[in-house]
Design an enzyme around this catalytic site. Structure first.
Site, short mmCIF file in Angstrom:
data_model
loop_
_atom_site.label_atom_id
_atom_site.label_comp_id
_atom_site.label_asym_id
_atom_site.label_seq_id
_atom_site.Cartn_x
_atom_site.Cartn_y
_atom_site.Cartn_z
N LEU A 99 17.60 21.75 25.18
CA LEU A 99 17.45 21.98 23.73
C LEU A 99 17.76 20.73 22.92
O LEU A 99 18.37 20.80 21.85
CB LEU A 99 18.33 23.15 23.29
CG LEU A 99 18.03 24.48 24.00
CD1 LEU A 99 19.05 25.54 23.61
CD2 LEU A 99 16.61 24.97 23.68
N ARG B 267 -17.15 -14.09 49.49
CA ARG B 267 -16.41 -13.24 50.44
C ARG B 267 -17.05 -13.30 51.82
O ARG B 267 -16.38 -13.31 52.85
CB ARG B 267 -16.35 -11.79 49.93
CG ARG B 267 -15.52 -11.62 48.67
CD ARG B 267 -15.53 -10.18 48.17
NE ARG B 267 -14.80 -9.29 49.06
CZ ARG B 267 -15.32 -8.31 49.76
NH1 ARG B 267 -16.62 -8.07 49.68
NH2 ARG B 267 -14.58 -7.56 50.55
N ASN C 97 7.77 14.70 30.03
CA ASN C 97 6.76 13.70 30.39
C ASN C 97 6.93 13.29 31.85
O ASN C 97 7.30 12.16 32.14
CB ASN C 97 6.91 12.46 29.50
CG ASN C 97 6.06 12.58 28.24
OD1 ASN C 97 5.09 13.33 28.21
ND2 ASN C 97 6.44 11.83 27.23
N SER D 193 2.12 16.98 23.36
CA SER D 193 2.09 15.79 22.52
C SER D 193 2.31 16.16 21.06
O SER D 193 1.98 17.26 20.63
CB SER D 193 0.74 15.08 22.65
OG SER D 193 0.69 14.00 21.75
N HIS E 190 -3.73 10.28 27.73
CA HIS E 190 -3.61 10.41 26.28
C HIS E 190 -2.64 9.35 25.75
O HIS E 190 -2.92 8.65 24.78
CB HIS E 190 -3.14 11.82 25.92
CG HIS E 190 -2.55 11.96 24.55
ND1 HIS E 190 -1.29 11.49 24.23
CD2 HIS E 190 -3.05 12.48 23.41
CE1 HIS E 190 -1.05 11.72 22.95
NE2 HIS E 190 -2.10 12.33 22.43
N ASN E 191 -1.49 9.22 26.39
CA ASN E 191 -0.50 8.24 25.93
C ASN E 191 -1.03 6.82 26.12
O ASN E 191 -0.78 5.95 25.28
CB ASN E 191 0.81 8.39 26.71
CG ASN E 191 1.62 9.57 26.23
OD1 ASN E 191 1.08 10.50 25.65
ND2 ASN E 191 2.91 9.55 26.48
N LYS F 5 15.10 15.59 30.00
CA LYS F 5 14.67 14.21 30.24
C LYS F 5 13.99 14.13 31.61
O LYS F 5 14.56 14.59 32.61
CB LYS F 5 15.92 13.32 30.21
CG LYS F 5 15.67 11.85 30.12
CD LYS F 5 17.03 11.16 30.05
CE LYS F 5 16.91 9.68 30.13
NZ LYS F 5 16.29 9.10 28.96
N ALA F 6 12.78 13.58 31.64
CA ALA F 6 12.00 13.57 32.88
C ALA F 6 12.68 12.72 33.94
O ALA F 6 13.28 11.69 33.64
CB ALA F 6 10.60 13.03 32.59
N ASN G 86 20.93 25.40 27.43
CA ASN G 86 21.04 23.95 27.54
C ASN G 86 22.26 23.65 28.41
O ASN G 86 23.25 24.39 28.39
CB ASN G 86 21.23 23.33 26.15
CG ASN G 86 21.11 21.82 26.19
OD1 ASN G 86 20.02 21.29 26.38
ND2 ASN G 86 22.22 21.12 26.03
P1 NBP Z 1 15.59 13.93 26.12
O1 NBP Z 1 14.50 13.33 26.89
O2 NBP Z 1 16.46 13.06 25.29
O3 NBP Z 1 16.53 14.77 27.13
C1 NBP Z 1 17.69 15.42 26.67
C2 NBP Z 1 17.79 16.82 27.27
O4 NBP Z 1 17.79 16.76 28.71
C3 NBP Z 1 19.09 17.48 26.88
O5 NBP Z 1 18.83 18.86 26.68
C4 NBP Z 1 19.96 17.24 28.11
O6 NBP Z 1 21.01 18.16 28.24
C5 NBP Z 1 18.94 17.45 29.18
N1 NBP Z 1 19.34 16.98 30.51
C6 NBP Z 1 19.47 15.73 30.98
BR1 NBP Z 1 19.32 14.21 29.98
N2 NBP Z 1 19.80 15.68 32.29
C7 NBP Z 1 19.91 16.97 32.66
C8 NBP Z 1 20.28 17.58 33.88
N3 NBP Z 1 20.54 16.88 34.97
N4 NBP Z 1 20.33 18.94 33.91
C9 NBP Z 1 20.05 19.65 32.81
N5 NBP Z 1 19.70 19.13 31.60
C10 NBP Z 1 19.62 17.80 31.54
O7 NBP Z 1 15.04 15.12 25.17
P2 NBP Z 1 13.73 15.17 24.26
O8 NBP Z 1 13.52 13.92 23.49
O9 NBP Z 1 13.86 16.46 23.53
O10 NBP Z 1 12.53 15.28 25.31
C11 NBP Z 1 12.45 16.33 26.27
C12 NBP Z 1 11.26 16.06 27.18
O11 NBP Z 1 10.07 16.07 26.39
C13 NBP Z 1 11.30 14.69 27.87
O12 NBP Z 1 10.79 14.81 29.17
C14 NBP Z 1 10.39 13.85 27.02
O13 NBP Z 1 9.80 12.79 27.76
C15 NBP Z 1 9.34 14.86 26.59
N6 NBP Z 1 8.64 14.54 25.37
C16 NBP Z 1 9.28 13.99 24.32
C17 NBP Z 1 8.59 13.70 23.15
C18 NBP Z 1 9.30 13.10 21.97
O14 NBP Z 1 8.61 12.77 20.99
N7 NBP Z 1 10.63 12.98 22.00
C19 NBP Z 1 7.24 13.98 23.07
C20 NBP Z 1 6.61 14.57 24.15
C21 NBP Z 1 7.34 14.85 25.30
P3 NBP Z 1 22.44 17.85 27.55
O15 NBP Z 1 22.32 18.28 26.12
O16 NBP Z 1 23.39 18.68 28.33
O17 NBP Z 1 22.71 16.37 27.69
#
Ligand code: NBP
Length: 476
Positions: A11, A444, A103, A129, A186-187, A76-77, A33
């Protein structure tokens, strides 16, 4: 206890907004979360927007979902995603669905999908996206996974997605990693779009001596025509911005080193494996890499450039507009080629026209232009290249003189335009009757006896370069 229609775990900004979007659309949403305070904060702040069912433990989160269970992961991916998948799967049963909206790299998604399929669980790698604003108000959604999972998830994803002309920006892309692959491309296209916009700004600023505010006006004008898009619109806003602390244009107080999270690089790596030239995306990735080497840039400051400057008149603005449009068409043509190649390689059967449709809204590359891509694939689903579709061929044909003037001007005054230049080289390469690849084949064969094919006969041939220099047939 009432059960949730769907759940979101993770979250941070994306997950929290996606959960709110689901709740606002009338779905009961289970929320979880790793750090429980985020879950509580969401419910405390936005509980009034709909039905949230909070859980502090994974077991309780899964137990709060209706069967078959649908859980979206927004963490986080990377390794964290594997850990979360495993925790969820432990409490799930065959027929349940785990959606990864992060991602992820498409190869990870393929691996995860195969492993969960063995356990009877549907794994749906989904590109989302539109950043945080899109997640809340309607993103573009690109789900992979099984047809059964799409049947169960599709209506929900379409409800929360952006809509353009009443059409949802969410469609089943194809099996296993297809959704994350298309999101990756797309990215990559987004990288290319931004690089071309940056080159347009830089060239006009250097050649005309225009101020950022004057250039903001140029982009605003462009946004009224064929180039109309989210990125052109926000370029005008960024160029208009004045730094409060110094009174200087905002763009002049920002460090000129572009960062990247990796999806552009992944796109190029995959394109190399598939043998698809995505020069527009590659140049954008490399331009960011070049910007990120201040030590080399400092060392190179003594290298000389041309003494010319201020070479353009106002007509350069229209030339650059046309070069931007033509180069953008090249970038999209290359990106769609890459999707087609992967679709064939992995047996995904991706509909390219549908991809253009779901990118029209919610996402960063949303643009009027995408309607024309949809129309081009509607007219000919087996299009060899977008560039040759009549509506695009006429645009690039009309633009090519301006495009050449732009590249020539940039070279003359020493402004780097790798995006424009490589797109033009790709265009010229593709349209050539004969390419110098024939000479490469000759070389070649000379040093490695790699053989060659002839224009006038079937079969493979080798010339005995170190002997009598006679040609011999070597098979097929
Ligand atoms: P983040 O990529 O910053 O990830 C933070 C979240 O991951 C928090 O909820 C955190 O929990 C959780 N987390 C982590 Br870090 N390690 C974990 C683990 N081992 N077990 C469980 N939870 C874990 O968050 P975001 O920016 O909201 O992006 C989420 C996803 O969406 C990513 O994969 C990102 O690439 C993708 N995305 C982002 C965007 C954008 O514009 N930001 C756009 C499209 C896609 P915690 O609160 O306990 O630390």
């Amino acid at each position: 206890m009432d059960l949730a229609d769907i759940g979101v775990t993770g979250l941070a900004v994306m997950g929290r907004n996606l959960a709110r979007n689901l709740a606002r659309n009338g779905y009961a949403v289970a929320v979880h979360n790793r750090t429980a305070s985020r879950t509580d904060d969401l419910v405390n702040e936005f509980g009034g927007e709909g039905t949230f069912i909070p859980a502090h433990e994974v077991a309780a989160f899964v137990a709060s979902l209706k069967r078959p269970r649908r859980a979206i992961i927004m963490v986080k991916a990377g390794a964290g995603t594997d850990a979360v998948i495993e925790e969820l799967a432990e409490h799930m049963e065959p027929g349940d669905m785990i959606v990864d909206g992060g991602n992820a790299h498409f190869a990870d998604t393929r691996r995860r999908e195969a492993a969960l399929r063995e356990r009877g669980i549907h794994f749906v790698g989904t590109g989302i996206s539109g950043g945080e604003e899109g997640a809340l108000n309607g993103p573009s959604i690109m789900p992979g996974g099984s047809v059964e999972s799409w049947e169960a998830l599709g209506p929900i994803l379409q409800d929360i997605s952006a809509k353009v002309d009443g059409v949802p920006c969410a469609v089943h892309v194809g099996p296993d990693g297809a959704g994350h692959f298309v999101k990756m491309v797309h990215n990559g296209i987004e990288y290319s779009d931004m690089q071309l916009i940056a080159e347009s700004y830089d060239l006009l600023r250097q050649a005309l001596g225009a101020t950022p505010a004057e250039l903001a006006e140029v982009f605003r004008e462009w946004n009224k025509g064929e180039l109309e898009s989210y990125l052109i619109e926000i370029t005008a806003q960024v160029l208009d911005q004045v730094d409060e602390a110094t009174g200087k244009p905002f763009v002049d107080v920002v460090v000129d080193q572009a960062e990247q999270k990796g999806t552009g690089r992944w796109t190029v790596q995959s394109a190399l494996d598939l043998g698809v030239p995505v020069t527009g995306i590659a140049e954008a990735v490399f331009a960011r890499a070049l910007s990120g080497h201040p030590e080399q840039r400092a060392a190179a400051r003594s290298l000389e450039g041309p003494s010319l400057s201020g070479v353009g008149g106002r007509e350069l603005i229209e030339d650059v507009r046309q070069a931007l449009l033509a180069s953008k068409i090249v970038a999209y043509a290359q990106g769609f080629d890459q999707i087609a190649a992967a679709s064939k390689e992995y047996g995904w059967d991706v509909d390219p026209g549908a991809m253009a449709t779901i990118w029209r809204g919610g996402c960063i590359i949303r643009a009027r232009f995408l309607n024309r891509i949809r129309a081009a694939y509607d007219a000919d689903p087996d299009l060899a290249t977008l560039l040759a579709a009549p509506e695009f061929a006429s645009v690039v044909n009309a633009a090519q003189d301006a495009w050449r003037r732009v590249v020539t001007t940039a070279v003359r005054i020493g402004v780097p335009t790798p995006g424009f230049s490589s797109a033009l080289a790709y265009y010229d390469g593709l349209r050539r009757d004969r390419l110098p690849a024939a000479l490469v084949q000759g070389l070649r064969d000379y040093f490695g006896a790699h053989t060659y094919h002839r224009v006038d006969r079937e079969g493979a041939f080798h010339t005995d370069w170190s002997g009598d220099r006679k040609e011999r047939a070597t098979g097929s």
